[in-house]
Design an enzyme around this catalytic site. Structure first.
Site, short mmCIF file in Angstrom:
data_model
loop_
_atom_site.label_atom_id
_atom_site.label_comp_id
_atom_site.label_asym_id
_atom_site.label_seq_id
_atom_site.Cartn_x
_atom_site.Cartn_y
_atom_site.Cartn_z
N ASP A 250 2.70 6.03 -0.47
CA ASP A 250 1.71 5.04 -0.89
C ASP A 250 1.79 4.87 -2.39
O ASP A 250 2.40 5.68 -3.10
CB ASP A 250 0.29 5.50 -0.49
CG ASP A 250 -0.78 4.46 -0.86
OD1 ASP A 250 -0.68 3.32 -0.39
OD2 ASP A 250 -1.68 4.78 -1.64
N SER A 251 1.13 3.82 -2.89
CA SER A 251 1.08 3.57 -4.33
C SER A 251 0.20 4.60 -5.04
O SER A 251 0.28 4.74 -6.26
CB SER A 251 0.54 2.18 -4.61
OG SER A 251 -0.79 2.07 -4.14
N CYS B 264 1.11 1.87 2.79
CA CYS B 264 0.65 0.98 1.72
C CYS B 264 0.92 -0.43 2.20
O CYS B 264 2.06 -0.75 2.57
CB CYS B 264 1.42 1.28 0.44
SG CYS B 264 1.16 0.09 -0.90
N GLU C 167 -8.91 4.68 -7.17
CA GLU C 167 -8.03 5.60 -7.91
C GLU C 167 -8.75 6.29 -9.06
O GLU C 167 -8.40 7.40 -9.44
CB GLU C 167 -6.81 4.83 -8.46
CG GLU C 167 -5.81 4.41 -7.40
CD GLU C 167 -4.96 5.56 -6.87
OE1 GLU C 167 -4.79 6.58 -7.57
OE2 GLU C 167 -4.46 5.43 -5.74
N CYS D 63 -5.75 -2.73 2.93
CA CYS D 63 -5.25 -1.83 1.89
C CYS D 63 -5.73 -0.45 2.28
O CYS D 63 -6.90 -0.26 2.61
CB CYS D 63 -5.81 -2.22 0.52
SG CYS D 63 -5.43 -1.03 -0.79
N HIS E 240 -6.38 2.02 0.63
CA HIS E 240 -7.39 2.59 -0.26
C HIS E 240 -8.82 2.29 0.22
O HIS E 240 -9.74 3.07 -0.02
CB HIS E 240 -7.25 2.02 -1.69
CG HIS E 240 -6.13 2.61 -2.49
ND1 HIS E 240 -4.81 2.31 -2.24
CD2 HIS E 240 -6.13 3.46 -3.54
CE1 HIS E 240 -4.05 2.95 -3.12
NE2 HIS E 240 -4.82 3.66 -3.91
#
Length: 277
Positions: free
Chosen positions: A11-12, A74, A153, A185, A187
């Site tokens: 993932d990012s 991701c 993040e 996403c 996240h």
């Protein structure tokens, strides 16, 4: 005894941990190697060509760890690089866009589906294309939420701030009719409580994590790749960013202690800055 091969998940940043958590739940005997490219996160504002380069670079790292499967956890990386990765490797590769789409089709009653994601994912049209390939009659409303990945993040815990950022990000989509909202996403499930508050209980939030883990399980079973040993799996987590920060977010989300290793990838990509203004 043959060494247990791992599932490689990338993932990012920390978003793919939502998929890891579901893999842990559905496949507790499987070993996971996770790579979060936190130093170059977010991927969403970047050109898809650059995201593809980053993704292929991480895939090379995971292949060096002798993984038996790769999960691109991701959405932006899935949109940018899934087909390229599938061509490159000989092991199974799973993205998160198709599983997320299938989950939405399964749950929608009205055929009106919302999608929120990064700029890269939304501009690629990947969700809308996938959904309409399966059912052309669906009404799909997509909206980019560039502020949400940095919010997650950051690890910020102030609820007033989180609520305000989420409210502002979702405001343009609230006037649209929908009974299901794809969290496009990985996240976003980490702040799903706040997203649900904003969209209301009449809208079902759908994460790709559960469906992705189910697809991973199905593929491993069909290809006879499920772990057969009784040994407790040893998971490994890598990040290109700050280890302590990553560890704090990961342990809170996963509900377990983990070991995190810092890793440096090729400088040539870090020096680029194709983030769209």
């Amino acid at each position: 005894m043959e060494e247990q091969k791992a599932i490689g998940i990338l993932d990012s940043g920390v978003g793919g941990l939502t998929v890891v958590k579901e893999v842990f739940r559905q496949l507790p005997k499987e070993k996971v190697i996770y790579f979060g490219d936190t130093a170059r996160c977010p991927y969403g504002p970047r050109l898809l060509e650059e995201v593809k380069e980053f993704t292929l670079e991480i895939v090379d790292f995971l292949l060096a760890q002798n993984v038996k499967m790769i999960v691109i956890a991701c959405n932006t990386a899935t949109a940018a690089a899934l087909q390229e990765v599938k061509k490159k490797v000989k092991i199974p590769v799973v993205g998160v866009i198709r599983p997320g789409s299938l989950s939405a089709i399964k749950h929608t009653q009205t055929g009106e589906i919302g999608v929120i994601g990064t700029e890269g994912t939304i501009q690629s049209g990947a969700y809308e294309n996938t959904l309409k390939q399966i059912n052309p009659k669906l009404k799909v409303t997509s909206h980019a939420c560039p502020t949400l990945v940095p919010l997650v993040e950051s690890g910020i815990e102030d609820e007033i701030t989180i609520r305000q950022v989420v409210k502002d990000a979702l405001k343009p989509i609230l006037s649209q009719k929908m009974d299901s909202l794809i969290l496009g996403c990985t996240h976003y499930p980490l702040i799903s409580k706040y997203i649900q508050e904003v969209v209301g209980d009449q809208v079902k939030l759908l994460s790709s994590a559960e469906e992705t883990a189910r697809e991973v399980s199905t593929i491993l079973h069909h290809q006879n790749l499920l772990n057969q040993t009784e040994n407790e799996p040893e998971h490994h987590f890598y990040t290109t960013g700050d280890v302590v920060h990553f560890k704090q977010i990961a342990e809170k989300w996963l509900g377990r202690a983990i070991e995190v290793t810092h890793i440096e990838l090729a400088k040539k990509n870090e020096e680029k800055s194709s983030i769209k203004k």
